[in-house]
Structure formats: structure tokens, C-alpha cells
Scaffold this motif. Sequence first.
Motif, PDB file in Angstrom:
ATOM      1  N   GLY A   1      12.528  -4.213  -5.627  1.00 18.83           N
ATOM      2  CA  GLY A   1      12.672  -4.060  -7.075  1.00 18.83           C
ATOM      3  C   GLY A   1      13.911  -3.221  -7.356  1.00 18.83           C
ATOM      4  N   HIS A   2      13.741  -2.189  -8.182  1.00 18.79           N
ATOM      5  CA  HIS A   2      14.867  -1.311  -8.525  1.00 18.79           C
ATOM      6  C   HIS A   2      14.857  -0.033  -7.697  1.00 18.79           C
ATOM      7  N   ASN A   3      14.010   0.014  -6.684  1.00 15.44           N
ATOM      8  CA  ASN A   3      13.883   1.216  -5.867  1.00 15.44           C
ATOM      9  C   ASN A   3      14.661   1.072  -4.564  1.00 15.44           C
ATOM     10  N   LYS A   4      15.233   2.193  -4.104  1.00 16.89           N
ATOM     11  CA  LYS A   4      16.037   2.203  -2.885  1.00 16.89           C
ATOM     12  C   LYS A   4      15.237   2.848  -1.750  1.00 16.89           C
TER      13      LYS A   4
ATOM     14  N   HIS B   1      -6.551 -16.247   7.368  1.00 18.03           N
ATOM     15  CA  HIS B   1      -7.305 -14.987   7.407  1.00 18.03           C
ATOM     16  C   HIS B   1      -6.443 -13.796   7.835  1.00 18.03           C
ATOM     17  N   ALA B   2      -5.132 -13.892   7.611  1.00 15.68           N
ATOM     18  CA  ALA B   2      -4.256 -12.778   7.948  1.00 15.68           C
ATOM     19  C   ALA B   2      -4.444 -11.650   6.939  1.00 15.68           C
ATOM     20  N   HIS B   3      -4.021 -10.452   7.308  1.00 19.53           N
ATOM     21  CA  HIS B   3      -4.039  -9.304   6.397  1.00 19.53           C
ATOM     22  C   HIS B   3      -3.216  -9.640   5.160  1.00 19.53           C
ATOM     23  N   GLN B   4      -3.603  -9.091   4.012  1.00 17.21           N
ATOM     24  CA  GLN B   4      -2.944  -9.439   2.751  1.00 17.21           C
ATOM     25  C   GLN B   4      -1.453  -9.111   2.734  1.00 17.21           C
ATOM     26  N   ASN B   5      -1.018  -8.144   3.556  1.00 11.15           N
ATOM     27  CA  ASN B   5       0.400  -7.777   3.571  1.00 11.15           C
ATOM     28  C   ASN B   5       1.222  -8.605   4.551  1.00 11.15           C
ATOM     29  N   VAL B   6       0.550  -9.466   5.322  1.00 10.27           N
ATOM     30  CA  VAL B   6       1.246 -10.315   6.280  1.00 10.27           C
ATOM     31  C   VAL B   6       1.455 -11.694   5.660  1.00 10.27           C
ATOM     32  N   GLU B   7       2.733 -12.069   5.487  1.00 17.01           N
ATOM     33  CA  GLU B   7       3.044 -13.368   4.884  1.00 17.01           C
ATOM     34  C   GLU B   7       2.804 -14.516   5.854  1.00 17.01           C
ATOM     35  N   GLY B   8       2.971 -14.225   7.136  1.00 14.11           N
ATOM     36  CA  GLY B   8       2.808 -15.268   8.138  1.00 14.11           C
ATOM     37  C   GLY B   8       3.658 -14.948   9.349  1.00 14.11           C
ATOM     38  N   ILE B   9       4.112 -16.000  10.043  1.00 19.36           N
ATOM     39  CA  ILE B   9       4.913 -15.823  11.245  1.00 19.36           C
ATOM     40  C   ILE B   9       6.156 -16.705  11.175  1.00 19.36           C
TER      41      ILE B   9
ATOM     42  N   HIS C   1      10.019  -8.205   5.180  1.00 14.57           N
ATOM     43  CA  HIS C   1      10.600  -8.969   4.078  1.00 14.57           C
ATOM     44  C   HIS C   1      10.917  -8.002   2.937  1.00 14.57           C
ATOM     45  N   VAL C   2      12.221  -7.843   2.628  1.00  4.80           N
ATOM     46  CA  VAL C   2      12.644  -6.946   1.548  1.00  4.80           C
ATOM     47  C   VAL C   2      13.439  -7.747   0.526  1.00  4.80           C
ATOM     48  N   HIS C   3      13.791  -7.109  -0.590  1.00  2.00           N
ATOM     49  CA  HIS C   3      14.455  -7.833  -1.676  1.00  2.00           C
ATOM     50  C   HIS C   3      15.975  -7.847  -1.545  1.00  2.00           C
ATOM     51  N   THR C   4      16.560  -6.728  -1.145  1.00  6.41           N
ATOM     52  CA  THR C   4      18.009  -6.663  -0.955  1.00  6.41           C
ATOM     53  C   THR C   4      18.308  -5.730   0.208  1.00  6.41           C
ATOM     54  N   VAL C   5      19.457  -5.933   0.835  1.00  3.06           N
ATOM     55  CA  VAL C   5      19.999  -4.981   1.803  1.00  3.06           C
ATOM     56  C   VAL C   5      21.418  -4.673   1.355  1.00  3.06           C
ATOM     57  N   THR C   6      21.724  -3.384   1.219  1.00  4.56           N
ATOM     58  CA  THR C   6      22.998  -3.022   0.612  1.00  4.56           C
ATOM     59  C   THR C   6      24.013  -2.466   1.600  1.00  4.56           C
TER      60      THR C   6
ATOM     61  N   ASP D   1       5.294  -8.411   4.107  1.00  3.88           N
ATOM     62  CA  ASP D   1       5.841  -8.334   2.753  1.00  3.88           C
ATOM     63  C   ASP D   1       5.829  -6.858   2.334  1.00  3.88           C
ATOM     64  N   VAL D   2       6.990  -6.210   2.372  1.00  2.00           N
ATOM     65  CA  VAL D   2       7.062  -4.770   2.094  1.00  2.00           C
ATOM     66  C   VAL D   2       6.678  -4.477   0.646  1.00  2.00           C
ATOM     67  N   ALA D   3       7.100  -5.325  -0.282  1.00  2.00           N
ATOM     68  CA  ALA D   3       6.754  -5.101  -1.687  1.00  2.00           C
ATOM     69  C   ALA D   3       5.240  -5.073  -1.871  1.00  2.00           C
ATOM     70  N   ARG D   4       4.559  -6.026  -1.279  1.00  2.00           N
ATOM     71  CA  ARG D   4       3.098  -6.070  -1.405  1.00  2.00           C
ATOM     72  C   ARG D   4       2.451  -4.856  -0.734  1.00  2.00           C
ATOM     73  N   ALA D   5       2.986  -4.454   0.423  1.00  2.00           N
ATOM     74  CA  ALA D   5       2.432  -3.302   1.130  1.00  2.00           C
ATOM     75  C   ALA D   5       2.551  -2.027   0.292  1.00  2.00           C
ATOM     76  N   LEU D   6       3.575  -1.968  -0.570  1.00  2.00           N
ATOM     77  CA  LEU D   6       3.789  -0.786  -1.408  1.00  2.00           C
ATOM     78  C   LEU D   6       3.170  -0.933  -2.793  1.00  2.00           C
ATOM     79  N   GLY D   7       2.594  -2.097  -3.072  1.00  2.00           N
ATOM     80  CA  GLY D   7       2.011  -2.316  -4.393  1.00  2.00           C
ATOM     81  C   GLY D   7       3.042  -2.605  -5.464  1.00  2.00           C
ATOM     82  N   PHE D   8       4.204  -3.146  -5.075  1.00  2.00           N
ATOM     83  CA  PHE D   8       5.286  -3.461  -6.006  1.00  2.00           C
ATOM     84  C   PHE D   8       5.258  -4.961  -6.346  1.00  2.00           C
TER      85      PHE D   8
END
Length: 300
Positions: free
Chosen positions: A23-26, A48-56, A99-104, A68-75
Motif C-alpha cells: 500500500g502506502h507503507n514502506k 487447504h493452505a494457510h490463509q496467508n499462503v497464496e500457493g506455490i 509477494h509485495v506491492h513495490t520494490v524501490t 501474501d505479505v499484505a494479507r499477513a499484515l491485514g492490509f
Amino acid sequence: MENKGILLESGTNELEIVEFGIGHNKFGINVIKVKEIINPVQITTVPHAHQNVEGIIELRGEVLPVIDVARALGFPKSENPEQDKFIVSEFNQQKIVFHVHTVTQIHRVSWTQIEKPSNMYQGLESQITGIIKLNGEMVLLLDFEKIVVEINPESGINVQQIRKLGERPNSEKRIVLAEDSPLLRKLLFDTLSEAGFRHLEFFENGKDALAFLEGLVDEGKDIAKEVHLLITDIEMPQMDGHHLTKRIKEHETLSEIPVIIFSSLITDSLRHKGNMVGADGQISKPEIAKLIEMIDQFAL
């Protein structure tokens, strides 16, 4: 992006972090945990994977989990998914894709610049290990180990590993430990106590541990009797474990203390960094049973 060629000399008390956005957080991750950064590829969903695991995904013949880092953080999900990135990492003896949104960019900073999170949000639910102020903005260092352990508790330090060693007598060995994570300090206390060690002195960073040891010297104490072993993590605010080890091994009186580095960053490709600063032993988290065996070996 490969991390080859940008690793720092050992013991400088510096680190390089990859800055990424959710999102807008660094946020930041230590470069030495990063194998490469790639554009997203096809993900295979796992039932049946954990909710924060998107897959392989498959990457160069290896099958790797994607978190999914956003999901793991509740974002919320990414607003611009075409900018998303996969950070391929290695620590705790496993490879994981975040999995993140941007890398700067990459920043080189000193551990002294990294502040400990406030107690207001440092509960066990917190995923932050440190805060860095860069260019007027805050970059939060994420506790990736904790994110992984919440998905797979078996990947963490487990007292059951100690019980497999069988009955152990109480030990009079005096051990000093430097570990910044409150959760891991408790786990280490529980597991080492289970293993019979009753004299444990904990510090939340290398700076405080070194001050304690130097204080013993200043008081004229016999270091050989006061401290039989030091166990240190690597990643800690104020002073990291490599710099702590270097300072101890260069000290006229403290240099005889055996030092074991116990860190998620102990890999074949990074072990040389601990050797360069004079570590007597290096064990990768979460191998607590191997740590106990090495304590028995060094703290005679």
C-alpha cells in the motif's frame, strides 16, 4: 535483482535493506535474506493452505511457497497489481517467496540507526522488529521469521526437540544471550531451562550485552567464572551479532569467551561472515537441539 556483490564486510555493524511497499507503507528486509527479486509468475493454488499462503511457484526447478505479505499484515490488496514483485528469500534453512506491492531501492544503514518499536505496539501480535527513519519517512523492518512461524509453527524453536535429547542434569554453566525478539527470548529461556541450564542472562541487543560484559571486567570480576558462553542472534537494533562477536574477540579480557551465533541467517553462503569475526560456532535457527549440543561442547 541479485544480491551478489553488495554484501558488507563482516563486523561493521551495518546492513543493507531492500525497501519495499505494501500500500502506502514502506517496509524493509535485510539484503542478506534476499536471493533475488522477480516479477510475479503463475501461482498454483494449494488446497487447504494457510490463509496467508497464496500457493506455490516453480523457480529454476525448485517449488517455493508464496506468502501474501499484505494479507499477513491485514492490509488491502495491491491497487496497482502490475507493479507487484516477488521477493525470493532464504533464511531458517528454507526458501520462501514474499509477494509485495513495490520494490524501490536499497539502503545502507547502521544498526545504531534502527530504533526498537515502542511498547505501545510491541505485543506478540506485532510484526515489526525495528524502525528506520530515512529521508523524513519511516521504514519498518518486518519480522519475517514470525510471519513464517505463524503459518508453520513447526518451523520455529520447539521444546519437543529438547525432550528428544533425553534426561539432562542441571548445569552450572553461566550463559549470556543477545536476542532482540521478545518471543524468541521466551522460547530460548523455556528450551534452555528444559535442557537444564539455570544461569541465563538475556539482553535484547549486542550493545547491552557488550556493556554487561565490559562492566564485569571493570568490576574486576573473573570472566572465566562469570561467563562460560555467549549466544547471539545476528539481526539486532543498535549492535548486530557479527559486530558484537568482533568486539568480544578483539577485547583483551573477553576474547576467551566462546561465542555461538544462533541465527536464521546461517547458510552455507553466509557462514564465512561469522568465521571472519571469530565466532566459535554457528547454528541456524530453529535447530535448538544442535545448539544444546554445541553448548555442551564449548561451555566446559
